[in-house]
Design an enzyme around this catalytic site. Structure first.
Site, mmCIF file in Angstrom:
data_model
loop_
_atom_site.group_PDB
_atom_site.id
_atom_site.type_symbol
_atom_site.label_atom_id
_atom_site.label_comp_id
_atom_site.label_asym_id
_atom_site.label_seq_id
_atom_site.Cartn_x
_atom_site.Cartn_y
_atom_site.Cartn_z
ATOM 1 N N GLY A 184 43.368 -27.992 -41.451
ATOM 2 C CA GLY A 184 44.159 -26.851 -41.025
ATOM 3 C C GLY A 184 45.353 -27.308 -40.198
ATOM 4 O O GLY A 184 45.382 -28.422 -39.675
ATOM 5 N N CYS A 185 46.329 -26.433 -40.062
ATOM 6 C CA CYS A 185 47.560 -26.816 -39.362
ATOM 7 C C CYS A 185 47.312 -27.039 -37.872
ATOM 8 O O CYS A 185 47.674 -28.080 -37.322
ATOM 9 C CB CYS A 185 48.642 -25.772 -39.595
ATOM 10 S SG CYS A 185 48.115 -24.074 -39.319
ATOM 11 N N TYR A 186 46.681 -26.070 -37.223
ATOM 12 C CA TYR A 186 46.411 -26.259 -35.796
ATOM 13 C C TYR A 186 45.494 -27.469 -35.558
ATOM 14 O O TYR A 186 45.768 -28.289 -34.674
ATOM 15 C CB TYR A 186 45.755 -25.008 -35.200
ATOM 16 C CG TYR A 186 46.672 -23.840 -34.965
ATOM 17 C CD1 TYR A 186 47.718 -23.899 -34.056
ATOM 18 C CD2 TYR A 186 46.474 -22.635 -35.648
ATOM 19 C CE1 TYR A 186 48.542 -22.801 -33.819
ATOM 20 C CE2 TYR A 186 47.292 -21.524 -35.417
ATOM 21 C CZ TYR A 186 48.319 -21.615 -34.505
ATOM 22 O OH TYR A 186 49.123 -20.525 -34.269
ATOM 23 N N THR B 51 45.213 -30.134 -37.146
ATOM 24 C CA THR B 51 45.961 -31.380 -37.320
ATOM 25 C C THR B 51 46.708 -31.732 -36.047
ATOM 26 O O THR B 51 46.586 -32.846 -35.502
ATOM 27 C CB THR B 51 46.954 -31.242 -38.490
ATOM 28 O OG1 THR B 51 46.210 -31.048 -39.698
ATOM 29 C CG2 THR B 51 47.830 -32.474 -38.626
ATOM 30 N N ALA B 52 47.519 -30.790 -35.550
ATOM 31 C CA ALA B 52 48.326 -31.079 -34.358
ATOM 32 C C ALA B 52 47.443 -31.383 -33.153
ATOM 33 O O ALA B 52 47.719 -32.313 -32.378
ATOM 34 C CB ALA B 52 49.237 -29.892 -34.055
#
Lengths: 374, 374, 374, 374
Positions: C155-157, C159-160
């Site tokens: 997922g995007c969050y 990952t960061a």
């Protein structure tokens, strides 16, 4: 092959570095900045961290070690640099306005305030709107060992506006009536210099015109219209050009109103409560096809399908110029809309496109992007 | 006094509530929504929490209990409501297009697709552009006990465009040449209904034209030009109107090109590399003063000082219309730029201004804001 | 080599096409859309006009003719497709949440509401956070002829957030105290489906939290923390994750607060009016170096130089993850900030990075961009 | 009554003029600017054209002729002005940081670099967070004829953060663990001075942290926590405060993580794949009610209904502070989110609220707005 860029602390210079860094024919980049000599590019533009490592030098070094030189300095600095590049037979592509007026020093002086440094170089320079001047630019390039190659890379507004008008003008569709070019630009058009007008809270969430009747791109647009026209009138006709600021980083959208000549006009019934849609649509589609055919060998011009309209967001970070053709409800005026990324087709991308033509590379080298949707 | 608003779930209805809630003459607000009957307004618009407490009812109740009724429903619903309001002698102000065409059913049908419900009411209705029709609106208001009061509140684009042209047209400055109105709107102009075009990532950070030649505000603008003109031609002349979307919430900026008649035109030397600035400036200042004097009794029109240009951000959330007057470089075309907040002077504020005139209130009641800078 | 993409009408699918179209190893793209089968991609995404010409087919055809299959469908559809790809030994990379939980069906069901279709495939799948699982992904790739290759793209969050924590966790710097991940995303994170929350005027020019305590990325973040930790505790410790919406198209910025263990904590004088800057700076620089060294072979991680902080605008349209390391004023908490482009490193770019590892390509193939400055 | 404003060329000063211009008790505004003395306010802020006509003078004149003086100058200038105002018994409200630290010169010096000009005046000054100090401010006001009235108007971040924590702290819900305040601000927080960070293209369409661990609002927040706490610890506990820039004009959104004490914590099963929603919801609703009851007599605090979350766009141009109360999934941490308009409740509006309390006016005088939805 080494590409040199002078003036990389401005936005256009930075964009040039981005594009050149992935150009398949460029193996090395040499870059100069008067204000940041000795520093690394990633200290000025952190986006380049680990992607591009260049220590900034000065103009003389860049000219010395480059096979092609781009200048992204403000207006008034290119003359001297061009001379140095020409002396060592290095093609010189200037992103400022300095070489956009060919030998017409009078107009340049009237709008930019300074005379030409070296009239001879200006005389031999070519205006780098590739779609219009591709043959001349290529010819220059072929003789680059023996003849000076100096390109005046077009302004951002003139690029969007001229490309939208070129087919209509060169096919003789227009009357000698008033042409009006209304356009909106993203804020990056104002550059990186700190000015109140571009301070976030002064321009965000607001739309406004600026420099009505006095923007320096006016004579460039007017001159282009004259030269692109099939049967140019004896004197230039003054174009009306109105720039606006739109609260976004990038992009120019031009909306151009051009009067059709009497052979082209429809004779529609003005008394009807609403004009007949079919005739307008047919006329529109005829011009659309003419445009599509006219530009079929221009890799960066996209004449949009019927019903579609350009948007700056759809050409973002690409070298495309999207053009839509419409006709006014009375069938008498062409309404041309075009979108470019002001930093790419309106500046750095077009400069690289010029380099590609000069050196006989594929015109899309370094500029192959399918743009993102946003 | 109770003000009633029908259709409060849309943006214009919500803005009406905001303005009416601080109007010194309005002691109670009655509001209706077909989709949200029985709910509280703060459940639909959380900004109103603790600031405005209204339980939504239906149109019949609102008409029943209000001393003035506003309709902010989509086009096509106002006819029936107007009839009910008229029957009980309640002034009715419609924010849709339904009553903008007076008795001209033919044009309305051609552009909006439906016939008038009750031709008689339409015939007696008045177009609510106060600066143009103040006297007629006030006259209607004076007889409101005995005569129907139905106001067609102007469209957002027609407001900005017509106000910029009114002095030039009514003073006979213009030729019968083509008038071009180019305008940009914030995204709220598209309303609250979910449409792909207004989904954030489709329109943010992008600028684009839309509905070229087919926007429904075209006949309204064209009709206004005809009626505002000193010596209207025998037939309406088709205006060219091109709307654009700018990535911001609010505001309309119109840039209007209007050809001066031969008495007004300057005879400037087209061959000069740059037109003489002084003559243009003098001509511009003459028109600017004419505009300032023309609008001196209109509290919401601000004719900007010489050199200043309008910006939507500077009229935000206010009922002002800022206008700048410029002349093209060849002295032949007026370039008029005007800015309004599309939700206020272009919709809800103008509706309240109409109410103020009808009831003989101070025209600025409820609309006194010094706008914020951003 | 043919790359197949299923589900290209969503933003992530569209971004995948953009990236794959310039990947040096991909010679052909096959794409499917249930809602747009038979149409051309440029009809759905006009940005691709003339840059990318693909006629959309269906999932079965894509799986049939592709050497690698990406699924960019919503959650809940990947199981069946993975099975089909696995049957013909085609690596399958899923951008939804379906394969992010390995064999942990219980957690997936608790948060996403549906059971696994085929527990066996899930068991063999690998979580595609390359910087953490590169070896496992490469191993899968090496045996791709004989063993199933199914990747759950992160997922995007997560990952960061995970990349910002990975060095600290795996080097054992942290205590078992509460980890807090506060993050902001551009609106594209909400996808292309029309929802009120992402209608322009509802989210533009506004900043807000959403789904506090209930965002589905929470268990993925929590699980990652557990697995990245040097000495994982017996039970997962619940991370606090708070997402926000920022009015911009792209980008995620995570700010993560992680408590240092007692060996790492400084003992600063809390009574001083201001903590001693030097100690904090030294401690910060020590961790910064640790991070830089930790990630020195990860081409997409940029540990920022001392004093610099990440910004989503500086990684736009690139696969970079920029990380800054800071320490709280009392020397007890690591403050980690990281920026990614949610559409690239947070979705499509990371998926291509996974493909590169699976097939033994250069990890930067197709992802070489120096990001633009804006 | 005449209100005086010193320093009106900055954004906060301009906003003060906007608010004071519609205050029912203010009949005249006197304004000063060192850089624009002698000019009219509409030349500096064109939004005020025809809405507000003030000729700018100097500080001495303003103090001389005003019944209340606001200073919106940068830090470091208020001491001398306060002295002059006090000498003529005129209440003085300072929007800079100069009077936010009471008699604590040590902290002020450590963070702002300069000593107090006149320790006596500082000692008698009151910190103007009305919701916390209303009684003290009113008491000062009552004796304004004989005693000095100097108010240190709170910083924007401290306002949003402190108001979100006040009920929890004063009711003793929190442990002595680490409090973390994560916040995002619109760009106007950076002021009107031209700095690269606030140049449009540097911050638009991007989200980033700044000044981690070094923002000057940190000691103000930390001090507020100490004083609001029911049983303050012996020493201040260092709060972690991380500010971010969000690409919008106005607004602050704070997300604050505060650890519950052991009496308040739930004992939830950490091993469950997902925490039990019901317990969390009940605990959340209990705190929400406590907050609503706590603030029931504070006209500008809106404790949001269950399930709602604050957004800066919903408090735009108003003096509201919207607060939502949530609890982390493990029941151990309060997650408080609050939204204000940084220019209003975070600066000019709060200053006027202070004036209202000092003079015994209705606290909402001049600040009655139902905010617009956007």
């Amino acid at each position: 092959m080494t590409a040199g860029v002078i003036g990389v602390t401005g936005y256009a210079g930075s964009e040039l570095l981005r594009i050149l860094s992935r150009h398949p024919k460029i193996t090395r980049i040499s870059a100069a900045s008067a204000s940041a000599e000795g520093r690394n590019i990633e200290d000025i533009y952190p986006n380049f961290l680990s992607a591009l490592s260049i220590k900034l030098t000065n103009a003389a070094s860049v000219i010395e070690e480059s096979d092609v030189v781009f200048s992204a300095l403000p207006n008034g600095h290119a003359g001297a640099l061009a001379k140095q590049a020409v002396e060592k037979s290095t093609p010189f592509i200037d992103l400022s306005a300095d070489f956009r007026f060919g030998s017409d020093e009078e107009t340049y002086k009237a709008w930019y305030g300074t005379p030409f440094l070296d009239a001879e170089t200006h005389k031999k320079s070519v205006y780098g709107l590739v779609e219009v001047n591709r043959a001349s630019i290529a010819a220059l390039g072929k003789n680059r060992e023996t003849e000076p190659v100096v390109i005046g890379n077009p302004g951002c507004y003139p690029t969007a506006i001229s490309l939208s008008l070129f087919p209509a003008l060169s096919r003789g569709l227009l009357s000698d009536g008033q042409i009006i070019a209304d356009a909106a630009s993203g804020i990056s058009g104002g550059g990186r210099e700190l000015l109140r007008a571009y301070h976030f809270c002064e321009c965000a969430d607001s739309f406004s015109p600026y420099k009505i009747g006095s923007h320096r791109h006016t004579p460039e647009i007017s001159r282009n219209i004259y030269f692109m026209e099939k049967d140019p009138p004896q004197k230039q006709r003054p174009v009306i050009f109105t720039p606006h600021l739109s609260p976004m980083n990038r992009g120019i959208l031009a909306t151009v109103y051009a009067p059709l000549n009497k052979n082209e006009k429809l004779s529609l019934n003005h008394k009807a409560p609403r004009p007949p849609a079919r005739e307008i649509e047919e006329q529109t589609e005829r011009y659309r096809r003419l445009y599509a055919s006219f530009y079929e060998n221009d890799p960066f011009i996209r004449v949009l399908p019927q019903g579609a309209l350009p948007a700056t967001g759809r050409v973002r970070s690409s070298n495309y110029c999207d053009i839509a053709v419409n006709v006014s409800q009375d069938g008498e005026t062409l309404i041309l809309t075009s979108a470019i990324d002001n930093m790419v087709k309106g500046a750095a991308g077009q400069a690289v496109q010029n380099m590609n033509v000069i050196f006989g590379f594929n015109e899309k080298d370094g500029l192959p992007d399918a743009p993102a949707f946003f």
